[in-house]
Design an enzyme around this catalytic site. Structure first.
Site, PDB file in Angstrom:
ATOM      1  N   GLU A   4     -11.501  -0.912  -9.489  1.00  0.00           N
ATOM      2  CA  GLU A   4     -11.017  -0.495  -8.173  1.00  0.00           C
ATOM      3  C   GLU A   4     -12.116  -0.770  -7.136  1.00  0.00           C
ATOM      4  O   GLU A   4     -13.279  -0.422  -7.347  1.00  0.00           O
ATOM      5  CB  GLU A   4     -10.652   0.992  -8.209  1.00  0.00           C
ATOM      6  N   GLN A   5     -11.710  -1.359  -6.008  1.00  0.00           N
ATOM      7  CA  GLN A   5     -12.716  -1.720  -4.999  1.00  0.00           C
ATOM      8  C   GLN A   5     -13.333  -0.488  -4.308  1.00  0.00           C
ATOM      9  O   GLN A   5     -14.492  -0.513  -3.916  1.00  0.00           O
ATOM     10  CB  GLN A   5     -12.105  -2.636  -3.948  1.00  0.00           C
ATOM     11  N   ARG A  43       1.290  12.134  -3.006  1.00  0.00           N
ATOM     12  CA  ARG A  43       0.710  10.961  -3.661  1.00  0.00           C
ATOM     13  C   ARG A  43      -0.605  11.270  -4.359  1.00  0.00           C
ATOM     14  O   ARG A  43      -0.886  10.737  -5.439  1.00  0.00           O
ATOM     15  CB  ARG A  43       0.462   9.850  -2.628  1.00  0.00           C
ATOM     16  N   TYR A  64      11.181  15.849   3.158  1.00  0.00           N
ATOM     17  CA  TYR A  64      11.377  16.535   1.874  1.00  0.00           C
ATOM     18  C   TYR A  64      10.119  17.330   1.542  1.00  0.00           C
ATOM     19  O   TYR A  64       9.061  17.108   2.130  1.00  0.00           O
ATOM     20  CB  TYR A  64      11.731  15.551   0.752  1.00  0.00           C
TER      21      TYR A  64
HETATM   22  P1  FAD Z   1      -1.535   0.043  -3.879  1.00  0.00           P
HETATM   23  O1  FAD Z   1      -1.140   1.472  -3.843  1.00  0.00           O
HETATM   24  O2  FAD Z   1      -1.741  -0.664  -2.599  1.00  0.00           O
HETATM   25  O3  FAD Z   1      -2.868  -0.032  -4.757  1.00  0.00           O
HETATM   26  C1  FAD Z   1      -3.665  -1.185  -4.809  1.00  0.00           C
HETATM   27  C2  FAD Z   1      -5.074  -0.783  -5.211  1.00  0.00           C
HETATM   28  O4  FAD Z   1      -5.845  -1.974  -5.426  1.00  0.00           O
HETATM   29  C3  FAD Z   1      -5.801   0.010  -4.123  1.00  0.00           C
HETATM   30  O5  FAD Z   1      -6.404   1.136  -4.703  1.00  0.00           O
HETATM   31  C4  FAD Z   1      -6.835  -0.977  -3.584  1.00  0.00           C
HETATM   32  O6  FAD Z   1      -8.004  -0.364  -3.090  1.00  0.00           O
HETATM   33  C5  FAD Z   1      -7.115  -1.829  -4.820  1.00  0.00           C
HETATM   34  N1  FAD Z   1      -7.594  -3.191  -4.526  1.00  0.00           N
HETATM   35  C6  FAD Z   1      -7.122  -4.034  -3.572  1.00  0.00           C
HETATM   36  N2  FAD Z   1      -7.799  -5.200  -3.602  1.00  0.00           N
HETATM   37  C7  FAD Z   1      -8.714  -5.100  -4.605  1.00  0.00           C
HETATM   38  C8  FAD Z   1      -9.713  -5.988  -5.114  1.00  0.00           C
HETATM   39  N3  FAD Z   1      -9.885  -7.233  -4.621  1.00  0.00           N
HETATM   40  N4  FAD Z   1     -10.490  -5.571  -6.151  1.00  0.00           N
HETATM   41  C9  FAD Z   1     -10.310  -4.303  -6.683  1.00  0.00           C
HETATM   42  N5  FAD Z   1      -9.399  -3.412  -6.210  1.00  0.00           N
HETATM   43  C10 FAD Z   1      -8.599  -3.815  -5.185  1.00  0.00           C
HETATM   44  N6  FAD Z   1       7.679   3.964  -3.270  1.00  0.00           N
HETATM   45  C11 FAD Z   1       8.454   4.768  -4.069  1.00  0.00           C
HETATM   46  O7  FAD Z   1       8.650   4.456  -5.259  1.00  0.00           O
HETATM   47  N7  FAD Z   1       9.027   5.905  -3.578  1.00  0.00           N
HETATM   48  C12 FAD Z   1       8.859   6.318  -2.281  1.00  0.00           C
HETATM   49  O8  FAD Z   1       9.380   7.354  -1.864  1.00  0.00           O
HETATM   50  C13 FAD Z   1       8.061   5.471  -1.400  1.00  0.00           C
HETATM   51  N8  FAD Z   1       7.865   5.816  -0.103  1.00  0.00           N
HETATM   52  C14 FAD Z   1       7.121   5.018   0.712  1.00  0.00           C
HETATM   53  C15 FAD Z   1       6.962   5.358   2.055  1.00  0.00           C
HETATM   54  C16 FAD Z   1       6.208   4.550   2.910  1.00  0.00           C
HETATM   55  C17 FAD Z   1       6.118   4.915   4.377  1.00  0.00           C
HETATM   56  C18 FAD Z   1       5.548   3.410   2.386  1.00  0.00           C
HETATM   57  C19 FAD Z   1       4.699   2.548   3.287  1.00  0.00           C
HETATM   58  C20 FAD Z   1       5.705   3.062   1.040  1.00  0.00           C
HETATM   59  C21 FAD Z   1       6.492   3.846   0.191  1.00  0.00           C
HETATM   60  N9  FAD Z   1       6.686   3.514  -1.161  1.00  0.00           N
HETATM   61  C22 FAD Z   1       7.470   4.298  -1.970  1.00  0.00           C
HETATM   62  C23 FAD Z   1       6.068   2.305  -1.739  1.00  0.00           C
HETATM   63  C24 FAD Z   1       4.821   2.610  -2.530  1.00  0.00           C
HETATM   64  O9  FAD Z   1       3.940   3.404  -1.768  1.00  0.00           O
HETATM   65  C25 FAD Z   1       4.103   1.343  -2.968  1.00  0.00           C
HETATM   66  O10 FAD Z   1       5.035   0.408  -3.455  1.00  0.00           O
HETATM   67  C26 FAD Z   1       3.078   1.654  -4.062  1.00  0.00           C
HETATM   68  O11 FAD Z   1       2.149   2.617  -3.631  1.00  0.00           O
HETATM   69  C27 FAD Z   1       2.359   0.371  -4.482  1.00  0.00           C
HETATM   70  O12 FAD Z   1       1.405   0.674  -5.478  1.00  0.00           O
HETATM   71  P2  FAD Z   1       0.390  -0.432  -5.991  1.00  0.00           P
HETATM   72  O13 FAD Z   1      -0.447   0.247  -7.015  1.00  0.00           O
HETATM   73  O14 FAD Z   1       1.129  -1.669  -6.350  1.00  0.00           O
HETATM   74  O15 FAD Z   1      -0.487  -0.828  -4.703  1.00  0.00           O
END
Ligand code: FAD
Length: 428
Positions: A60-61, A134, A240
């Site tokens: 994790e960055q 979250r 909610y």
């Molecule tokens: P992220 O949460 O973006 O995690 C990526 C991680 O990678 C981060 O910790 C980052 O620091 C790290 N990273 C990035 N680049 C690098 C690198 N080069 N090297 C090392 N680490 C790196 N989804 C639902 O299922 N239900 C909901 O109710 C919902 N509500 C939402 C409401 C809003 C307003 C928004 C904007 C989104 C919502 N979502 C919801 C979508 C959901 O939040 C995302 O799809 C989800 O958090 C994505 O998770 P992820 O782990 O793929 O990415």
């Protein structure tokens, strides 16, 4: 001590985190897997893979694991996986089980549709729907992944696929070798950029104000334990409970033509949010007016990809299927990705690239369909009052839209850990 503090304190010096993945699948030993990104998707995948007896390390960055101060909905297709990963107790403790989705008209609060989410949903799909902070979900995931497997302050900058292994290179000079590398690094994914070239995410024409309010401050509203979605011209408002009903989470989405700021998220003005919801039902305005601070997010998405994998490297979560949050499925799909990836790798012969192709074949049509439906909901949630809005409302009242319980079954009943070819679920 909270799980993410433990990880921060256990953060290893760079040299100590350098390790070589063993040949793993090459000799039918445990495959070594590097997961880039410690968000909900990366940690859920790491936990699935660890339970599948893979040798997993997360990079994790950031210097500490963390999430934004907001809620997330976890539907049965995702809670099915989280329960199996052993998180049922944490979800029950920190989460809220809403009784229904309650969709309402913006100015008078008239009910358009109530879709049950409590006992009937659990009876139909076997697992509950949760609403959770979250940070609580991330802490539950992080608490289940041994601290020594999470490497903080490791920003991936490059990778090399050497054919028999893949090498990850980090900004702090660490290099690590694995049988498989997974990019769970979010919408700005560096892994995706390396695999498939640069491509900017699309501004969807929507911004979202988000906030959390102590429930006691809203006692007079006597809010029911439902997810309420208020639909109006060019905007919608969702609220909610989270954290055992002690906090009310809201998301106020407003159409906006451009996003000019450099940052994708910024502190928002409560007065601006209230002005955007001028004339809306008093309940909506009371919730907005009770928040101490709000953040504004520009909402971006990406077009579906044809491929997620190249050689020994693949993607999951927002890195490959960022979508508008209007189906509440972004995090849920990231959690599904990890379960399917684990099952595909567990079934693997010696051909890892083929296992990753199998994984993406099972996933892409499903997540692409949800990306499209999420974008469609922008139009349908935001119809201006008139004939189209009246038709939408009539369909919702008749339960004949894909917001009905029955029509959402293809999302909720899917078991992402079952990977037989016939099982790919992208709906009817
Ligand atoms: P992220 O949460 O973006 O995690 C990526 C991680 O990678 C981060 O910790 C980052 O620091 C790290 N990273 C990035 N680049 C690098 C690198 N080069 N090297 C090392 N680490 C790196 N989804 C639902 O299922 N239900 C909901 O109710 C919902 N509500 C939402 C409401 C809003 C307003 C928004 C904007 C989104 C919502 N979502 C919801 C979508 C959901 O939040 C995302 O799809 C989800 O958090 C994505 O998770 P992820 O782990 O793929 O990415």
């Amino acid at each position: 001590m909270r799980a993410h503090d433990r990880h921060r304190n256990d953060a290893l010096p760079a040299a100590a985190t350098q390790h070589r993945g063993r040949s793993a699948l090459r000799g039918r030993k445990r495959a070594s897997i590097g997961v880039v990104g410690g968000g909900i998707g990366g940690l859920a995948a790491a936990l699935s893979l660890l339970r599948g007896d893979f040798d997993v390390h997360v990079y994790e960055q950031a210097s500490a694991l963390g999430e934004v101060g907001a809620g997330v909905q976890i539907s049965p297709n995702a809670s099915r996986i989280l329960h199996r990963l052993g998180l049922a107790e944490e979800l029950a403790r920190a989460g809220v089980r809403p009784l229904a989705w309650h969709q309402r008209r913006w100015e008078n609060g008239r009910t358009l549709l109530r879709t049950p989410l409590g006992e009937p949903l659990e009876a139909a799909f076997g697992f509950p729907h949760y609403q959770i902070h979250r940070a609580d979900l991330l802490a539950a995931l992080a608490g289940a992944v041994p601290g020594e497997r999470v490497h903080l302050a490791h920003r991936l900058v490059d990778l090399r696929d050497h054919g028999d292994r893949v090498e990850a290179r980090f900004a702090n000079g660490v290099r690590a070798h694995f049988d498989v590398l997974v990019g769970a690094d979010g919408i700005h994914s560096q892994v995706r950029r390396i695999l498939f070239g640069p491509e900017r995410p699309r501004f969807t024409g929507c911004v979202a104000y988000r906030g959390l309010i102590p429930t006691e401050r809203l006692r007079e509203l006597e809010l029911e334990v439902t997810a309420q979605v208020w639909m109006g011209p060019g905007r919608h408002f969702v609220h909610y409970f989270v954290r055992s009903c002690r906090l009310v989470n809201f998301v106020a989405v407003v159409e906006q033509e451009t996003w000019r700021r450099e940052s994708w998220t910024d502190r928002g003005e409560v007065a601006a949010a209230l002005a955007a919801f001028e004339g809306w039902h008093p309940q909506v305005r009371s919730i907005l007016g009770a928040v101490d601070e709000t953040f504004i997010w520009a909402l971006f998405d990406r077009a579906p990809l044809e491929r997620w994998s190249a050689g020994r490297v693949t993607l999951l979560g927002d890195a490959c299927h960022a979508m508008l949050p209007f189906m509440g499925q972004g995090a849920a799909q990231a959690i599904e990705d990890g379960a399917t990836l684990t099952a595909c790798l567990a079934e693997a012969g010696t051909d890892i690239a083929e296992s990753l192709r199998h994984y993406e074949r099972l996933r892409i049509s499903r997540t692409s369909r949800l990306q499209a439906q999420s974008a469609d909901n922008k139009t349908r949630f935001h119809l201006h009052d008139g004939p189209e809005q009246r038709q939408r409302d009539a369909e919702m009242t008749a339960g004949s839209t894909d917001w009905s319980f029955r029509a959402a079954a293809w999302i909720y009943e899917h078991d992402a850990a079952i990977v037989g070819k016939e099982k790919a679920s992208h709906g009817p």
